[in-house]
Design a protein around this motif. Structure first.
Motif, PDB file in Angstrom:
ATOM      1  N   PHE A 115     -10.298  -0.043  -6.208  1.00 29.30           N
ATOM      2  CA  PHE A 115      -9.890  -1.423  -6.452  1.00 29.30           C
ATOM      3  C   PHE A 115      -8.807  -1.938  -5.515  1.00 29.30           C
ATOM      4  CE2 PHE A 115      -7.765  -4.788  -8.994  1.00 29.30           C
ATOM      5  CZ  PHE A 115      -8.866  -5.592  -9.239  1.00 29.30           C
ATOM      6  N   LEU A 116      -8.006  -1.045  -4.989  1.00 27.64           N
ATOM      7  CA  LEU A 116      -6.862  -1.482  -4.202  1.00 27.64           C
ATOM      8  C   LEU A 116      -6.836  -0.778  -2.842  1.00 27.64           C
ATOM      9  CD1 LEU A 116      -4.217  -1.393  -7.050  1.00 27.64           C
ATOM     10  CD2 LEU A 116      -5.099  -3.430  -5.956  1.00 27.64           C
ATOM     11  N   PRO A 117      -7.763  -1.136  -1.976  1.00 31.29           N
ATOM     12  CA  PRO A 117      -7.786  -0.476  -0.671  1.00 31.29           C
ATOM     13  C   PRO A 117      -6.564  -0.806   0.172  1.00 31.29           C
ATOM     14  CG  PRO A 117      -9.284  -2.339  -0.700  1.00 31.29           C
ATOM     15  CD  PRO A 117      -8.810  -2.154  -2.114  1.00 31.29           C
ATOM     16  N   SER A 118      -5.889  -1.882  -0.171  1.00 29.50           N
ATOM     17  CA  SER A 118      -4.724  -2.290   0.616  1.00 29.50           C
ATOM     18  C   SER A 118      -3.579  -2.642  -0.309  1.00 29.50           C
ATOM     19  CB  SER A 118      -5.072  -3.506   1.485  1.00 29.50           C
ATOM     20  OG  SER A 118      -3.944  -3.956   2.187  1.00 29.50           O
ATOM     21  N   ILE A 119      -2.447  -1.994  -0.104  1.00 28.20           N
ATOM     22  CA  ILE A 119      -1.235  -2.261  -0.874  1.00 28.20           C
ATOM     23  C   ILE A 119      -0.164  -2.695   0.122  1.00 28.20           C
ATOM     24  CG2 ILE A 119       0.579  -1.212  -2.289  1.00 28.20           C
ATOM     25  CD1 ILE A 119      -1.534   0.615  -3.445  1.00 28.20           C
TER      26      ILE A 119
END
Length: 274
Positions: free
Chosen positions: A123-127
Motif C-alpha cells: 500500500f505504501l511504496p513511497s514514504i
C-alpha cells in the motif's frame, strides 16, 4: 471465570459541553499523570484507529481509518489536543486501516512510521524521506512508549499484524485477521487479557469459543468496515463468554485510562455517534 479487578465505566462529562443534542465535545484533556496512558478507540464511521497518549511521550496513532472518515479522524485528534504524532503505526494495508495516512501528514507533524514490509509493499511504496521508518517482524518485542510494551505475535503474508499491548499488568490483544490456527496458538499460551480488539471488524468465524475461554477478556472492541457485517455467531460467542462489547462507531470514542494494575473505561459520545 472473569478476573476480579473492578471495571469502572464512566460517561465522561467535561466542562463547557452544552446540553443541546446538537452540541459536540470541543476539547478533552485527561490530565494524565506520570506513567499513566490513555488508549482511545476512535469512533470513526468507517475504519480502525487507536490513539495512545501519555504525559511524558505525547501521542502515538495505530492505524488511520478509511479516507471516507478523514474529517472525523482529524476532528477527534484535535479534540484530544494532539499537536504532533511521535509514531504512526500501520498494521494493515487495507484502506480501512491506512486510508488516511497521506492526509494525516498535512495536519500533523509525524516523526516515524511503523509498519511491516508487507504493508509497505502492498500500500505504501513511497514514504516521505523525512520520516523515520521502522519495519516490524514476527516475534519482535519493542517499546512503543516508555510504559507500553508490544509483542508482535503474527504477521500475515499480506503484512497484517496481530500483537499484544502490555501496559503495567494490563494486556490488550489486537487481533489482525481471522485466523483460527493463530487463535489456537494464542489460546495455548495460557495468557489471559483484559481487552480484545476483534479481528477483521467482527467478520467470519473468528473469536472461537475455545479462544475466548482461554484469553478471558473483560471487554471487546469492534470497529466498522463499510463492506463487512459483524458476524452474528461472533457476537453470540462474545455474549456467551460474558465479554462486554463496545462499538465506537455507535457509542462514541472509548478510552482506557491505564495505570499499572488498574484501568477505567471512559466513553465519549459525540455529535456523529450512531
Amino acid at each position: 471465570m472473569k478476573k476480579l479487578n473492578t471495571l469502572l465505566i464512566t460517561i465522561f462529562c467535561l466542562m463547557g459541553i452544552a446540553t443541546s443534542a446538537e452540541a459536540s465535545i470541543q476539547s478533552v484533556d485527561f490530565h494524565l499523570r506520570n506513567h499513566e496512558v490513555a488508549v482511545t478507540f476512535l469512533d470513526l464511521s468507517i475504519g480502525e484507529a487507536i490513539l495512545l497518549q501519555s504525559k511524558e511521550e505525547g501521542a502515538v496513532l495505530i492505524n488511520t481509518g478509511s479516507s471516507r472518515s478523514e474529517k472525523e479522524l482529524i476532528d477527534r485528534l484535535q479534540m484530544f489536543k494532539v499537536k504532533e504524532l511521535r509514531k504512526v503505526w500501520l498494521t494493515n494495508a487495507d484502506e480501512a486501516y491506512a486510508g488516511n495516512f497521506s492526509n494525516l501528514l498535512h495536519y500533523f507533524d509525524v516523526e516515524e512510521v511503523v509498519l511491516s514490509e508487507g504493508v509497505e509493499k502492498a500500500f505504501l511504496p513511497s514514504i516521505p524521506s523525512h520520516l523515520q521508518k521502522t519495519h516490524l517482524h514476527e516475534n519482535q518485542q519493542l517499546q512503543l512508549m516508555e510504559d507500553v510494551k508490544v509483542e508482535i505475535l503474527n504477521i500475515s503474508k499480506a503484512g497484517s499484524a496481530t500483537f499484544m499491548l502490555s501496559l503495567g499488568s494490563q494486556d490488550l490483544l489486537m487481533m489482525g485477521e481471522t485466523n483460527l490456527d493463530l487463535e489456537e496458538e494464542i489460546a495455548s499460551s495460557g495468557k489471559a487479557v483484559e481487552v480484545l480488539k476483534v479481528a477483521n471488524f467482527g467478520a467470519g468465524n473468528g473469536s472461537s469459543t475455545e479462544f475466548l475461554s482461554a484469553i478471558d477478556p473483560q471487554m471487546a472492541v469492534i470497529f466498522r468496515h463499510n463492506n463487512i457485517d459483524v458476524s452474528e455467531s461472533v457476537l453470540e460467542r462474545l455474549n456467551e463468554s460474558w465479554t462486554d462489547v463496545y462499538y465506537p462507531y455507535r457509542i462514541g470514542s472509548v478510552t482506557l485510562r491505564i495505570q499499572n494494575d488498574r484501568y477505567d473505561v471512559i466513553t465519549l459520545p459525540t455529535k456523529e455517534t450512531r
